[in-house]
Scaffold this active site. Structure first.
Site, PDB file in Angstrom:
ATOM      1  N   CYS A  44      -2.492   9.420   8.249  1.00 24.50           N
ATOM      2  CA  CYS A  44      -2.212   8.158   7.549  1.00 24.50           C
ATOM      3  C   CYS A  44      -0.709   7.879   7.513  1.00 24.50           C
ATOM      4  CB  CYS A  44      -2.817   8.183   6.136  1.00 24.50           C
ATOM      5  SG  CYS A  44      -2.940   6.537   5.385  1.00 24.50           S
TER       6      CYS A  44
ATOM      7  N   ARG B 213      -6.803  -1.289  -7.633  1.00 24.87           N
ATOM      8  CA  ARG B 213      -7.269  -0.137  -6.831  1.00 24.87           C
ATOM      9  C   ARG B 213      -7.392   1.058  -7.772  1.00 24.87           C
ATOM     10  NH1 ARG B 213      -4.306   1.084  -1.391  1.00 24.87           N
ATOM     11  NH2 ARG B 213      -6.339   1.955  -0.881  1.00 24.87           N
TER      12      ARG B 213
ATOM     13  N   ARG C 238       0.845  -1.197   0.000  1.00 27.09           N
ATOM     14  CA  ARG C 238       0.000   0.000   0.000  1.00 27.09           C
ATOM     15  C   ARG C 238       0.879   1.245   0.000  1.00 27.09           C
ATOM     16  NH1 ARG C 238       1.189   2.405   4.179  1.00 27.09           N
ATOM     17  NH2 ARG C 238       0.018   4.177   3.355  1.00 27.09           N
ATOM     18  N   GLY C 239       0.202   2.394  -0.213  1.00 26.91           N
ATOM     19  CA  GLY C 239       0.937   3.650  -0.365  1.00 26.91           C
ATOM     20  C   GLY C 239       1.204   3.828  -1.851  1.00 26.91           C
TER      21      GLY C 239
ATOM     22  N   ASP D 255      -2.597  10.515  -3.053  1.00 24.83           N
ATOM     23  CA  ASP D 255      -2.752   9.377  -3.972  1.00 24.83           C
ATOM     24  C   ASP D 255      -2.900   9.861  -5.400  1.00 24.83           C
ATOM     25  OD1 ASP D 255      -3.795   8.547  -1.168  1.00 24.83           O
ATOM     26  OD2 ASP D 255      -3.234   6.696  -2.200  1.00 24.83           O
TER      27      ASP D 255
ATOM     28  N   ASN E  90      -6.535  12.222  -1.193  1.00 28.02           N
ATOM     29  CA  ASN E  90      -5.705  11.523  -0.212  1.00 28.02           C
ATOM     30  C   ASN E  90      -6.616  10.760   0.753  1.00 28.02           C
ATOM     31  OD1 ASN E  90      -3.067  10.928   0.876  1.00 28.02           O
ATOM     32  ND2 ASN E  90      -3.583  12.218   2.612  1.00 28.02           N
TER      33      ASN E  90
HETATM   34  P1  RI2 Z   1       3.054   7.430  -0.466  1.00 31.51           P
HETATM   35  C1  RI2 Z   1      -1.905   6.058   0.954  1.00 31.51           C
HETATM   36  O1  RI2 Z   1      -3.049   5.369   0.520  1.00 31.51           O
HETATM   37  C2  RI2 Z   1      -2.226   7.284   1.796  1.00 31.51           C
HETATM   38  O2  RI2 Z   1      -3.413   7.936   1.391  1.00 31.51           O
HETATM   39  C3  RI2 Z   1      -0.993   8.114   1.544  1.00 31.51           C
HETATM   40  O3  RI2 Z   1      -1.148   9.474   1.875  1.00 31.51           O
HETATM   41  C4  RI2 Z   1      -0.811   7.897   0.046  1.00 31.51           C
HETATM   42  O4  RI2 Z   1      -1.141   6.511  -0.160  1.00 31.51           O
HETATM   43  C5  RI2 Z   1       0.548   8.188  -0.503  1.00 31.51           C
HETATM   44  O5  RI2 Z   1       1.516   7.305   0.000  1.00 31.51           O
HETATM   45  P2  RI2 Z   1      -3.257   3.791   0.879  1.00 31.51           P
HETATM   46  O6  RI2 Z   1      -2.525   3.012  -0.196  1.00 31.51           O
HETATM   47  O7  RI2 Z   1       3.093   7.224  -1.936  1.00 31.51           O
HETATM   48  O8  RI2 Z   1      -2.711   3.560   2.255  1.00 31.51           O
HETATM   49  O9  RI2 Z   1       3.508   8.828  -0.107  1.00 31.51           O
HETATM   50  O10 RI2 Z   1      -4.743   3.578   0.801  1.00 31.51           O
HETATM   51  O11 RI2 Z   1       3.769   6.360   0.304  1.00 31.51           O
END
Ligand code: RI2
Length: 326
Positions: free
Chosen positions: A132, A67, A24-25, A201, A211
């Site tokens: 988050c 996603r 994730r991220g 995101d 986000n």
């Molecule tokens: P990085 C995450 O989404 C959060 O919303 C976070 O702010 C964003 O991705 C960006 O993350 P999720 O995948 O790319 O946890 O900065 O639903 O790591």
């Protein structure tokens, strides 16, 4: 429906792990998706260039459909699959692998550069409120700490998946004192913090920031209290289709993330809504920190045009580019 019989196991596994949020991220998802395309290229036993290309497109579709909100995912697939060159399967395979390697290196460099730029916003004694877990936001905090800046953090849990715990753990490793709060306490803590820092995101052409759910309300509160709202987002978070009027699709996740079986049995039959993201309008954001510098949200469109132009096609898409599917 794709013929999935030629999909490399790494592609299936990565897609499943992205869907389940084990990966994730937005940046991490992009990295994993590009790597999976490389694995598909390595595993392919296609004998013609067109069969090879069809396999890669099927792999890209499988990864893409996991996603819908983080644009880093289609941007990564687009980067790898646009402009691959070669007349033979062997040449195409090499070309894909070169593009994957370049993409991943660029991603790391971008985050490092962004971190150094974002670190400049903090001074000794500042307290930062986080939402988050974002590796781009963390890169700013890491670079600041590395530069010797004394920081403290107020970290929101960030329901429903408590991803604030990841942020808290990482900050703890950096020896940054952390106060963990429940999401509902954020407003009360705004008088005690100097910055609100979050990731993104997707960023739309008008500077809206998509986000993790809760960002929009938090940004309104922060603005009301005079706390600067800073979004750390590599340029891979810029959503090129929004240049042509597309809306960013907001992912709706499973009810079970909000209400487990036991609680549901206790409460009875109710509906549960679980949108994973929200949209913060540009007027509530002070700065978007990218690897190319800091931008007021309204001017991020200039960078978007420079980097992407009007090139929004999805080479893996059956039906060609669609402007309505986010
Ligand atoms: P990085 C995450 O989404 C959060 O919303 C976070 O702010 C964003 O991705 C960006 O993350 P999720 O995948 O790319 O946890 O900065 O639903 O790591």
């Amino acid at each position: 429906m794709d013929d999935a019989s030629n999909l490399a196991p790494e592609v299936r596994e990565t897609a499943q792990r992205i869907a389940d949020m084990e990966i994730r991220g937005a940046a991490t998802i992009a990295d994993a998706a590009a790597t999976a395309l490389g694995a598909q290229a390595a595993a392919s036993d296609a004998t013609t260039p067109s069969a090879f290309r069809a396999e890669l497109d099927a792999a890209a579709r499988t990864l893409h459909d996991t996603r819908p909100t983080a644009v880093s995912l289609p941007n990564a697939l687009r980067y790898v699959l646009n402009d691959i060159e070669g007349d033979t399967v062997a040449e195409l395979r090499q070309s894909v692998q070169r593009r994957v390697a370049t993409f991943r290196d660029d991603l790391d460099d971008a985050q490092e550069r962004l971190g150094r730029i974002g670190a400049g916003r903090f001074t000794d004694g500042d307290t930062v409120l986080t939402h988050c877990h974002s590796t781009d936001a963390m890169a700013c905090l890491e670079a600041a700490v590395e530069a010797g800046t004394d920081l403290e953090a107020v970290v929101k849990e960030t329901r429903p998946r408590n991803q604030g715990h990841i942020t808290a753990r990482r900050l703890r490793e950096l020896d940054v004192p952390v106060t963990l709060i429940v999401d509902n306490a954020a407003h009360q803590f705004l008088d005690d913090v100097d910055h609100l820092l979050c990731g993104a995101d997707s960023i739309a052409a008008d500077g809206s920031v998509v986000n993790k759910i809760g960002t929009a309300g938090l940004a309104v509160s922060a603005r009301d209290r005079g706390v600067p709202v800073v979004v750390a987002a590599q340029s891979i978070k810029l959503h090129p289709k929004t240049l042509t009027g597309a809306a960013v699709k907001i992912e709706q996740r499973a009810a079970e993330e909000v209400l487990d079986e036991e609680a549901r049995a206790d409460i009875g039959d109710i509906d549960v809504a679980n949108p994973a993201f929200d949209v913060t309008p540009p007027r509530h954001v002070d700065a978007i920190v990218t690897e190319h510098g800091q931008f007021p949200p309204e001017s991020v469109v200039v960078l978007m045009r420079e980097l992407f132009g009007e090139r929004v096609e999805e080479p893996w898409s059956d039906s060609g580019p669609s402007l309505n599917d986010g």
